[in-house]
Design a protein around this motif. Sequence first.
Motif, PDB file in Angstrom:
ATOM      1  N   PRO A  64       0.830  -1.200   0.000  1.00 48.59           N
ATOM      2  CA  PRO A  64       0.000   0.000   0.000  1.00 48.59           C
ATOM      3  C   PRO A  64       0.863   1.248   0.000  1.00 48.59           C
ATOM      4  O   PRO A  64       1.957   1.268   0.571  1.00 48.59           O
ATOM      5  CB  PRO A  64      -0.799  -0.134   1.303  1.00 48.59           C
ATOM      6  CG  PRO A  64      -0.784  -1.600   1.615  1.00 48.59           C
ATOM      7  CD  PRO A  64       0.541  -2.091   1.123  1.00 48.59           C
ATOM      8  N   ALA A  65       0.353   2.308  -0.638  1.00 51.11           N
ATOM      9  CA  ALA A  65       1.145   3.532  -0.792  1.00 51.11           C
ATOM     10  C   ALA A  65       1.532   4.125   0.554  1.00 51.11           C
ATOM     11  O   ALA A  65       2.642   4.614   0.729  1.00 51.11           O
ATOM     12  CB  ALA A  65       0.353   4.553  -1.605  1.00 51.11           C
ATOM     13  N   LYS A 135      -5.884 -12.358  -5.573  1.00 55.23           N
ATOM     14  CA  LYS A 135      -5.691 -12.626  -7.001  1.00 55.23           C
ATOM     15  C   LYS A 135      -6.811 -13.519  -7.506  1.00 55.23           C
ATOM     16  O   LYS A 135      -7.061 -14.593  -6.948  1.00 55.23           O
ATOM     17  CB  LYS A 135      -4.331 -13.292  -7.233  1.00 55.23           C
ATOM     18  CG  LYS A 135      -3.978 -13.508  -8.695  1.00 55.23           C
ATOM     19  CD  LYS A 135      -2.570 -14.071  -8.821  1.00 55.23           C
ATOM     20  CE  LYS A 135      -2.160 -14.256 -10.274  1.00 55.23           C
ATOM     21  NZ  LYS A 135      -0.786 -14.796 -10.384  1.00 55.23           N
ATOM     22  N   TYR A 136      -7.502 -13.057  -8.543  1.00 54.65           N
ATOM     23  CA  TYR A 136      -8.596 -13.818  -9.149  1.00 54.65           C
ATOM     24  C   TYR A 136      -8.268 -14.106 -10.606  1.00 54.65           C
ATOM     25  O   TYR A 136      -7.808 -13.211 -11.334  1.00 54.65           O
ATOM     26  CB  TYR A 136      -9.911 -13.043  -9.060  1.00 54.65           C
ATOM     27  CG  TYR A 136     -10.406 -12.843  -7.643  1.00 54.65           C
ATOM     28  CD1 TYR A 136     -11.302 -13.739  -7.068  1.00 54.65           C
ATOM     29  CD2 TYR A 136      -9.993 -11.760  -6.888  1.00 54.65           C
ATOM     30  CE1 TYR A 136     -11.770 -13.562  -5.772  1.00 54.65           C
ATOM     31  CE2 TYR A 136     -10.441 -11.570  -5.587  1.00 54.65           C
ATOM     32  CZ  TYR A 136     -11.332 -12.477  -5.034  1.00 54.65           C
ATOM     33  OH  TYR A 136     -11.779 -12.295  -3.752  1.00 54.65           O
ATOM     34  N   SER A 163      -5.573  -8.552  -9.763  1.00 52.24           N
ATOM     35  CA  SER A 163      -4.866  -8.562  -8.483  1.00 52.24           C
ATOM     36  C   SER A 163      -5.058  -7.220  -7.790  1.00 52.24           C
ATOM     37  O   SER A 163      -5.086  -6.177  -8.443  1.00 52.24           O
ATOM     38  CB  SER A 163      -3.366  -8.819  -8.686  1.00 52.24           C
ATOM     39  OG  SER A 163      -3.139 -10.021  -9.385  1.00 52.24           O
ATOM     40  N   PHE A 164      -5.185  -7.259  -6.459  1.00 57.04           N
ATOM     41  CA  PHE A 164      -5.311  -6.019  -5.703  1.00 57.04           C
ATOM     42  C   PHE A 164      -5.010  -6.297  -4.235  1.00 57.04           C
ATOM     43  O   PHE A 164      -5.089  -7.434  -3.758  1.00 57.04           O
ATOM     44  CB  PHE A 164      -6.723  -5.420  -5.843  1.00 57.04           C
ATOM     45  CG  PHE A 164      -7.833  -6.355  -5.462  1.00 57.04           C
ATOM     46  CD1 PHE A 164      -8.319  -6.400  -4.158  1.00 57.04           C
ATOM     47  CD2 PHE A 164      -8.397  -7.197  -6.410  1.00 57.04           C
ATOM     48  CE1 PHE A 164      -9.342  -7.262  -3.809  1.00 57.04           C
ATOM     49  CE2 PHE A 164      -9.424  -8.074  -6.065  1.00 57.04           C
ATOM     50  CZ  PHE A 164      -9.898  -8.099  -4.758  1.00 57.04           C
ATOM     51  N   TRP A 177      -4.504  -4.481 -10.601  1.00 58.23           N
ATOM     52  CA  TRP A 177      -3.659  -4.846 -11.734  1.00 58.23           C
ATOM     53  C   TRP A 177      -4.427  -5.846 -12.589  1.00 58.23           C
ATOM     54  O   TRP A 177      -4.905  -6.876 -12.085  1.00 58.23           O
ATOM     55  CB  TRP A 177      -2.354  -5.454 -11.247  1.00 58.23           C
ATOM     56  CG  TRP A 177      -1.363  -4.441 -10.759  1.00 58.23           C
ATOM     57  CD1 TRP A 177      -0.277  -3.962 -11.424  1.00 58.23           C
ATOM     58  CD2 TRP A 177      -1.369  -3.758  -9.493  1.00 58.23           C
ATOM     59  NE1 TRP A 177       0.385  -3.028 -10.655  1.00 58.23           N
ATOM     60  CE2 TRP A 177      -0.258  -2.886  -9.469  1.00 58.23           C
ATOM     61  CE3 TRP A 177      -2.209  -3.796  -8.381  1.00 58.23           C
ATOM     62  CZ2 TRP A 177       0.030  -2.070  -8.385  1.00 58.23           C
ATOM     63  CZ3 TRP A 177      -1.934  -2.985  -7.297  1.00 58.23           C
ATOM     64  CH2 TRP A 177      -0.820  -2.136  -7.304  1.00 58.23           C
ATOM     65  N   LEU A 178      -4.556  -5.542 -13.882  1.00 57.14           N
ATOM     66  CA  LEU A 178      -5.386  -6.364 -14.774  1.00 57.14           C
ATOM     67  C   LEU A 178      -4.568  -6.938 -15.917  1.00 57.14           C
ATOM     68  O   LEU A 178      -3.777  -6.243 -16.555  1.00 57.14           O
ATOM     69  CB  LEU A 178      -6.530  -5.524 -15.350  1.00 57.14           C
ATOM     70  CG  LEU A 178      -7.388  -6.196 -16.423  1.00 57.14           C
ATOM     71  CD1 LEU A 178      -8.193  -7.353 -15.818  1.00 57.14           C
ATOM     72  CD2 LEU A 178      -8.314  -5.190 -17.094  1.00 57.14           C
ATOM     73  N   GLU A 179      -4.776  -8.218 -16.155  1.00 52.51           N
ATOM     74  CA  GLU A 179      -4.267  -8.893 -17.353  1.00 52.51           C
ATOM     75  C   GLU A 179      -5.478  -9.554 -18.018  1.00 52.51           C
ATOM     76  O   GLU A 179      -6.085 -10.439 -17.431  1.00 52.51           O
ATOM     77  CB  GLU A 179      -3.213  -9.937 -16.986  1.00 52.51           C
ATOM     78  CG  GLU A 179      -1.969  -9.353 -16.320  1.00 52.51           C
ATOM     79  CD  GLU A 179      -0.995 -10.427 -15.874  1.00 52.51           C
ATOM     80  OE1 GLU A 179      -1.105 -11.562 -16.389  1.00 52.51           O
ATOM     81  OE2 GLU A 179      -0.150 -10.149 -15.012  1.00 52.51           O
TER      82      GLU A 179
END
Length: 356
Positions: A64-65, A135-136, A163-164, A177-179
């Motif tokens: 986290p930031a 992660k899904y 992912s988050f 984050w998307l793929e």
Amino acid sequence: MQFEGYTTDDFVMDACFQEWVQRPTRESEAFWHKWIVEHPGQQQAIADARSIIEAIPFERKIMPAHKANQIWTILENTITAQTIARDKTFFSEISVKKQADSFIFNMQKIAAGIAGILVVALAYFLLKDWTHTNKYTTAYGETKKITLPDGSVVTLNANSTLSFAEDWSGNMLREVWLEGEAFFSVVHTASHQKFIVHTDDFLQVEVLGTEFDVSRRKNKTRIVLQSGSIKLNISETHEMNQTETSFLMQPGELVEFNEDSDRYIKKKVDPEIYSSWKSEKLLLDNTSLLEITQLLETNYGFDVKVIHPELLQQQVSGSIPLGNTDILLQYIAQTFEIKITRTGNQVTVRKMQTTK
């Protein structure tokens, strides 16, 4: 020079090499390909190292930031304090005896060592509290609905990964984050937290609350805005010079970024066409057979072979139900008036035979 004389083990343990293998960019690809050509004797070591890294299931941890900023502040303050102490000691040592110099020097080493241990220990306790990554992943032909920590909903399309971080508390950024492809329904929080979708090293979508579709397939990223507004940040590289392009999108706009050409297009579209897959149907609007074959490969994992290439330019409009793959192939064949045969994972497309 760096990397010269590296063994297979050295390459495996090198962070720069790992980053190239796991998350290659145009710059890293260019660098390593040039380096390999200039060092042919290292080709086998590099090939072996790549195989080892690719076989290891690395898990991406997302910090986290606010944790990153907290650790950086502590390290920065510690380094500053040590620098000031070192400078004061340097000027005061000029007038002391050599024996005292030796004593102070040893004490400084001990103090520096203790300070270093304290910093590492503090960083450890902060880092161990990282929020774990959720992660899904969807298989070919599968879609999945995911509720994020803030209540936003993501519909993940086939052959995709999201992912988050598990913890989105406070005013930290909401980042995913998307793929692959996903449709986002993002809620607007009371604290106006930004919501950022990372698709690769060159493009990110920044929003507050809106609905949009993001598709990242091969070397193309496509964003279609359904409602609200979003800000796109695109990093472009021209002759080793990197530039940042940012602009706002309005509802009904499509932006597609091609990583190979470093170019993007922006145009008005019907957003429903690009998000219809959420309702298990495919809307066609002068859609070519080429686009359909690409969908069959990316979303369903088929190996498509087209016997008559001229068929790929054929376009149709209409609606095709998604779901059962065999029924899907039948509908495609009927809509385009072609013959489709399937053997396992192999799909063959040819012209419809005419009877005299």
